[in-house]
Design an enzyme around this catalytic site. Structure first.
Site, PDB file in Angstrom:
ATOM      1  CG  ASP A 117      -3.334   4.853 -13.036  1.00  0.00           C
ATOM      2  OD1 ASP A 117      -3.313   3.773 -12.338  1.00  0.00           O
ATOM      3  OD2 ASP A 117      -2.385   5.631 -13.475  1.00  0.00           O
ATOM      4  CG  ASP A 141       0.274   5.464  -5.453  1.00  0.00           C
ATOM      5  OD1 ASP A 141       0.447   5.019  -4.521  1.00  0.00           O
ATOM      6  OD2 ASP A 141       0.130   4.669  -6.509  1.00  0.00           O
TER       7      ASP A 141
HETATM    8  O1  F6P Z   1      -0.467   2.171  -6.723  1.00  0.00           O
HETATM    9  C1  F6P Z   1      -0.399   1.499  -5.373  1.00  0.00           C
HETATM   10  C2  F6P Z   1       0.929   1.029  -4.968  1.00  0.00           C
HETATM   11  O2  F6P Z   1       1.034   0.622  -3.606  1.00  0.00           O
HETATM   12  C3  F6P Z   1       2.186   2.105  -5.271  1.00  0.00           C
HETATM   13  O3  F6P Z   1       2.221   3.147  -4.423  1.00  0.00           O
HETATM   14  C4  F6P Z   1       3.000   0.884  -5.365  1.00  0.00           C
HETATM   15  O4  F6P Z   1       4.264   1.284  -6.046  1.00  0.00           O
HETATM   16  C5  F6P Z   1       2.360  -0.465  -5.846  1.00  0.00           C
HETATM   17  O5  F6P Z   1       0.957  -0.315  -5.744  1.00  0.00           O
HETATM   18  C6  F6P Z   1       3.048  -1.692  -5.368  1.00  0.00           C
HETATM   19  O6  F6P Z   1       2.416  -2.884  -6.031  1.00  0.00           O
HETATM   20  P1  F6P Z   1       2.484  -4.268  -5.592  1.00  0.00           P
HETATM   21  O7  F6P Z   1       1.467  -4.425  -4.629  1.00  0.00           O
HETATM   22  O8  F6P Z   1       2.088  -5.001  -7.088  1.00  0.00           O
HETATM   23  O9  F6P Z   1       3.886  -4.508  -5.195  1.00  0.00           O
END
Ligand code: F6P
Length: 362
Positions: A117, A141
């Site tokens: 998104d 997600d």
């Molecule tokens: O949106 C994908 C995702 O893996 C989420 O499920 C999770 O909360 C977030 O990204 C984690 O982000 P980062 O890789 O920045 O820790």
């Protein structure tokens, strides 16, 4: 007339990104004679004009590989740009014009943007600026309302399910309760699907605030049945009734700065006071996004990549490829943003799981 296509991957990596890139480039060259470049690190590469030429040799052998050969960033929103300079967050504001100028300089006719998104919000905004954009939906997600499925989700569910099987044996061997925390931000799809597939006793979703006492009741009920262990799956965005979200980190230069984490550990501490078991927590974290895509995600990625080429050839810009009633379709980027898909407490799968005796804490 041959077209020059720029590709970029934004947001968190998801298994299947390379399969989309490979499909775009191979089929785009063979079927339409297009030329491709790939911007490095998402919008950052577009801003810095850092790209590589993508030909068949460049994408050879990547179909089955996880991550993204173009690398990715979930930080660089060029419409409201913040960068870290000497350890300090500096606001640069709207620098999208630099990106548009870079596209013009390189003679890029179409920008193909693979993301979730956040990334697709910028894709929509570039379309509004007159850039020929085609979006491809990605996120583990699975929370984009404008499509029935995003690639990466199926793989994440497989990984979690496999790991639930692994903690199951330890829980059973030690009479423990093990709580497994999974990703998904505010959406409980990964928790719901993997919890059902992995035979969890309790599934806690961001969409259904839970009562710790209800969870304890389920553990005690299992004790009474002689089942002296339990497996609990908790979505990282889940919270107890009236409770707070568990935040692990605030990433100041990210447009969506909050990172979730700690929901399982918090519940473990509270639950241990209410049951006669040692309660342990496991946070699966980025393991869920890593490694090779499932067969299903590879096929979905190929379908999305090929449909994106059809949109490009037809000159249908400002659109995102989507899955509708199992068929490849497309939707205006204007209708993609703000249509988050969450688990309804009345979802068919939630009802089925409850009928199977799985507790949701409500
Ligand atoms: O949106 C994908 C995702 O893996 C989420 O499920 C999770 O909360 C977030 O990204 C984690 O982000 P980062 O890789 O920045 O820790």
């Amino acid at each position: 007339m041959s077209k020059k296509i720029g590709i970029l991957t934004g947001g968190g990596d998801a298994p299947g990104l390379n399969a989309v890139i490979s499909t775009l480039v191979k089929a785009g060259i063979r079927q339409y004679g297009y030329e491709f470049i790939g911007y490095k690190m998402g919008y950052r590469g577009l801003y810095r004009n850092e790209f590589i030429k993508l030909d068949e040799a460049a994408v050879s052998g990547i179909m089955h590989r996880g991550g993204t050969m173009l690398q990715s960033s979930n930080k660089d929103n060029l419409f409201d740009y913040t960068v870290i300079e000497n350890g300090v967050a500096v606001k640069k504001g709207d620098v999208s014009g630099v990106a548009v100028e870079n596209l013009r300089k390189e003679g890029v006719d179409v920008l193909c943007i693979l993301g979730g998104d956040g990334t697709l919000t910028s894709a929509r905004d570039y379309a509004r600026l007159g850039v020929n954009v085609v979006g491809v939906p990605k996120t583990i997600d699975n929370d984009l309302g404008a499509t029935e499925a995003t690639f990466g989700f199926d793989t994440a569910v497989d990984i979690v399910t496999e790991n639930l099987g692994r903690v199951h044996t330890t829980a059973e061997s030690h009479n423990r309760v093990i709580i497994v925390e999974v990703m998904g931000r505010g959406a409980g799809w990964i928790a719901l699907y993997s919890g059902i597939a992995g035979s969890a006793d309790v599934i806690l979703l961001p969409e259904i605030p839970y009562s710790v006492e209800k969870v304890a009741e389920k553990v005690r009920q299992r004790d009474a049945e002689g089942k002296l262990f339990a497996i609990i799956v908790i979505g990282e965005g889940a919270k107890s009734v009236g409770g707070e979200l568990s935040v692990s980190k605030v990433v100041v230069d990210s447009p969506d700065p909050v990172r979730f984490g700690g929901a399982a550990a918090k519940l473990a501490a509270e639950l241990e006071l209410l049951v006669d078991h040692e309660v342990r927590s496991v946070q699966l974290g980025h393991i869920q996004r890593g490694g090779e895509p499932s067969a299903g995600d590879r096929v979905l990625s190929v379908r999305y990549g090929y449909k994106a080429l059809e949109l490009i050839e037809a000159g249908e810009f400002g659109r995102m490829v989507s899955l509708k009633n199992g068929e490849m379709s497309s939707v205006s980027l204007e209708d993609v943003i703000g249509s988050n898909k969450l688990v309804s407490p009345d979802d068919e799968l939630v009802r089925a799981a409850k009928a199977l005796g799985i507790v949701f804490g409500d």
